[in-house]
Design a protein around this motif. Structure first.
Motif, PDB file in Angstrom:
ATOM      1  N   MET A 299       2.839  -5.845  -1.834  1.00 26.78           N
ATOM      2  CA  MET A 299       2.507  -5.902  -0.416  1.00 26.78           C
ATOM      3  C   MET A 299       2.013  -4.576   0.152  1.00 26.78           C
ATOM      4  N   ALA A 300       2.253  -3.472  -0.546  1.00 29.74           N
ATOM      5  CA  ALA A 300       1.769  -2.178  -0.052  1.00 29.74           C
ATOM      6  C   ALA A 300       0.247  -2.166   0.051  1.00 29.74           C
ATOM      7  N   LYS A 301      -0.427  -2.990  -0.743  1.00 30.50           N
ATOM      8  CA  LYS A 301      -1.886  -3.032  -0.669  1.00 30.50           C
ATOM      9  C   LYS A 301      -2.398  -4.380  -0.181  1.00 30.50           C
ATOM     10  N   ALA A 302      -1.570  -5.078   0.604  1.00 30.23           N
ATOM     11  CA  ALA A 302      -1.957  -6.407   1.089  1.00 30.23           C
ATOM     12  C   ALA A 302      -3.182  -6.355   1.988  1.00 30.23           C
ATOM     13  N   ALA A 303      -3.219  -5.405   2.929  1.00 28.90           N
ATOM     14  CA  ALA A 303      -4.351  -5.341   3.856  1.00 28.90           C
ATOM     15  C   ALA A 303      -5.664  -5.115   3.101  1.00 28.90           C
TER      16      ALA A 303
END
Length: 355
Positions: A299-303
């Motif tokens: 999720m740290a790179k979800a955006a």
């Protein structure tokens, strides 16, 4: 307009051992009315508009004797608490400078009419739901351009490292995650051959329209033979959404050093008997890699990844529209019933509850 002071909510009344039920205190879910607290600093009052329906929710309510809570990737839903779910809602009032009345937000809303959320708490996962390009419905934030799209991307691209020219099989291919895996494999990664597995001839034709070279109906009497023929000398990657007998069949149809992304096991979520695996030795003899994963790991790179998904839609590499989701207009009293459609195969693409 006066603000609500009470909310109805579906609470977990008992741990199910089989298919969940709802309606009374003796059932899995019970309907209750609760007072809403007054807003404090950083909090917002949200009206629930849409709810995400996900097979993983079943694991969150299983009895401790069935699933050790210590081995779950998120805490289980506690008895007497509202059933957990992601959703989209409208802000009615705000004590947080980043949100204003009228804003549409994504958050962990749960099965409630109204929710008071701490918009500064990462656990609530509150973020604005801006308009999507091309007039796409915001409900895709719950599916193709949300958690399920991210799950498809990470499992295929990062967990098993699918590469251009490889041969791929996807189970649950007409579901929310599987239908995105098919499209990412074919349209983004450049897989040379993609086989989907779904539960009806109609769903199979839709999966093929998304780019699958072939889709097989697992309910067919000739499924095992059809799968062997479709896989030929073996496939490089299998994206597993179902577990059970289909996974067992796939072990016998993988190439040497094949990779399997273990995403879900819906065939056993409601306590159904799990058939013994006949082909497990193939894991050893063919040096297979089976790797489980959870979307929360990434999720740290979800955006950034959502941006890639939106870009692929704009470039025509992924098709997202009404056909990618099943949005069910639902009375609040029937929220559990809509969720249960997941276990009947009653959806094409993402299953979304619209209140």
């Amino acid at each position: 307009m006066s603000l609500p002071t009470k909310t109805r909510q579906w609470i977990l009344a008992s741990h199910p051992t089989g298919l969940p039920t709802y309606g009374t205190r003796t059932d899995t879910f019970a309907l209750e009315t609760h007072d809403l607290p007054a807003l404090s600093a950083n909090q917002i009052l949200v009206q629930t508009l849409y709810l995400s329906n996900d097979p993983a929710q079943r694991g969150w309510i299983s009895p401790p004797s069935q699933i050790d809570p210590k081995r779950l990737y998120v805490p289980p839903v506690q008895l007497g608490h509202a059933m957990r779910a992601r959703g989209l809602g409208r802000v009615l009032a705000s004590q947080n400078g980043n949100f204003a009345a009228g804003d549409l937000v994504q958050a962990t809303l749960n099965w409630v009419e109204y929710a008071v959320l701490d918009a500064g708490d990462p656990a609530a996962g509150v973020r604005k739901a801006s308009e999507l390009p091309g007039g796409l419905s915001v409900t895709h934030y719950l599916g193709a351009l949300g958690g399920t799209g991210l799950t498809a991307w990470y499992g295929l691209v990062e967990v098993v490292g699918c590469r251009s020219g490889e041969r791929v099989v996807v189970s649950g291919a007409a579901g929310a995650t599987g239908s995105m895996v098919v499209q990412i494999a074919k349209g983004v990664v450049g897989a040379s051959y993609v086989v989907g597995i779904a539960g009806s001839e109609e769903k199979c034709r839709w999966v093929e329209s998304l780019g699958a070279d072939k889709c097989l109906n697992y309910k067919s009497a000739t499924f095992e033979a059809d799968l062997k023929e479709a896989c030929g000398d073996g496939v490089d990657v299998y994206f597993d959404n179902v577990g059970g007998q289909i996974l067992d069949h796939m072990l016998a149809n993988m190439k040497q050093h094949g990779r399997i992304a273990a995403c879900g096991a819906i065939t056993s979520y409601n306590g159904e008997a799990v058939l013994p695996m006949k082909n497990y030795f193939d894991v050893v003899s063919m040096r297979l890699q089976i790797k489980g994963f959870i979307v929360l790991d990434f999720m740290a790179k979800a955006a950034e990844t959502v941006g890639k998904l939106v870009g692929a839609v704009q470039e025509g590499k992924i098709r997202v529209g009404e056909e990618n989701e099943t949005v069910v207009q639902t009375a609040f009293e029937e929220i559990p019933g809509t969720w249960l459609r997941l276990f009947e195969g009653g959806n094409q693409g993402k299953l979304v509850t619209k209140l």
